[in-house]
Design an enzyme around this catalytic site. Sequence first.
Site, short mmCIF file in Angstrom:
data_model
loop_
_atom_site.label_atom_id
_atom_site.label_comp_id
_atom_site.label_asym_id
_atom_site.label_seq_id
_atom_site.Cartn_x
_atom_site.Cartn_y
_atom_site.Cartn_z
N SER A 31 0.81 -1.21 0.00
CA SER A 31 0.00 0.00 0.00
C SER A 31 0.85 1.27 0.00
CB SER A 31 -0.95 -0.01 1.21
OG SER A 31 -0.22 -0.16 2.40
N GLY A 85 8.12 -0.29 0.18
CA GLY A 85 7.71 -0.27 1.58
C GLY A 85 8.43 -1.36 2.37
N ALA A 86 7.99 -1.55 3.61
CA ALA A 86 8.55 -2.61 4.46
C ALA A 86 7.53 -2.98 5.52
CB ALA A 86 9.84 -2.14 5.13
N ASP A 87 7.66 -4.17 6.04
CA ASP A 87 6.80 -4.59 7.15
C ASP A 87 7.41 -4.18 8.48
OD1 ASP A 87 4.79 -5.95 5.54
OD2 ASP A 87 6.46 -7.24 4.99
N GLY A 98 7.82 -8.76 2.62
CA GLY A 98 7.15 -9.96 2.12
C GLY A 98 5.74 -10.15 2.64
N GLY A 99 5.26 -9.16 3.40
CA GLY A 99 3.87 -9.23 3.87
C GLY A 99 2.89 -9.33 2.71
N GLU A 106 10.98 -8.40 -5.06
CA GLU A 106 11.41 -7.16 -4.39
C GLU A 106 12.91 -7.20 -4.12
OE1 GLU A 106 7.39 -5.86 -1.93
OE2 GLU A 106 8.77 -7.25 -1.00
N LYS A 124 6.15 1.09 11.36
CA LYS A 124 7.07 0.07 10.82
C LYS A 124 8.48 0.15 11.43
CE LYS A 124 3.90 -1.23 7.83
NZ LYS A 124 4.05 -1.07 6.41
#
Length: 234
Positions: A31, A85-87, A98-99, A106, A124
Amino acid sequence: MTAQDLLKREAAARALDFVTPGMKLGLGTGSTAEAFLELLAPRVHGGLSVDCVATSERTAKMARTLGIPLGDLDALAPLDLTVDGADEADRDLNLIKGGGAALLREKIVAASSKAMVVIADESKLVARLGKFPLPVEIVAFGHGATVSRIKSAAASLGYENLIVTQRMKDGAAVKTDSGNLVYDCAFKAITNAKALAAGLSMVPGVVEHGLFVGIATTLVIAHPGEVEIIPASR
Ligand code: A5P
């Protein structure tokens, strides 16, 4: 739009400052990355020339819809910049990703880029990675045996009794864009991301894991009222 969505958008907007004309760009998944695409598209229509590579079919579809030009990684590599983005992210710029099940592409795209700017809202940013279960992409053949060996590899690094859960959606196994399975590993607290990344990479059957170590070059973290830029110290 929620307060978190607004922060994602602010981080995405700040990342546009890293984009210059003529760049070859990697486009992330999720997102926050999609907020970046939405902001990039009007710049492209306004004359900004960029060649982009998508990190997932989902992102490729959105880029096509928005009229952002897409190319092939083999033809364009090395890329100048990937924005994703990142989790989870820590202040040493280690990431869990990898969410959205796009970790393999990626990582390939980010590793093929001279720089990786990670955009995220402040939720995050963590002191220690691992609360978010680490996604691992695994070949379907012998996946149960592979999971057992992941647990053994984890135990040898001090992570005893690791809980590993296959990712499912609507009662079916989630498949990545490359046709593999995803398992989520509840490490809870990752004490040495580099050692764990190396250990997981050694397990046959593991295609890729969501630990990004030494890849991100800048974190762009949106807090209410402030966007924090955290450069890599290396
Ligand atoms: C996709 O596979 C992930 O690596 C995403 O980058 C990550 O899940 C962040 O997604 P959001 O921006 O939606 O939180």
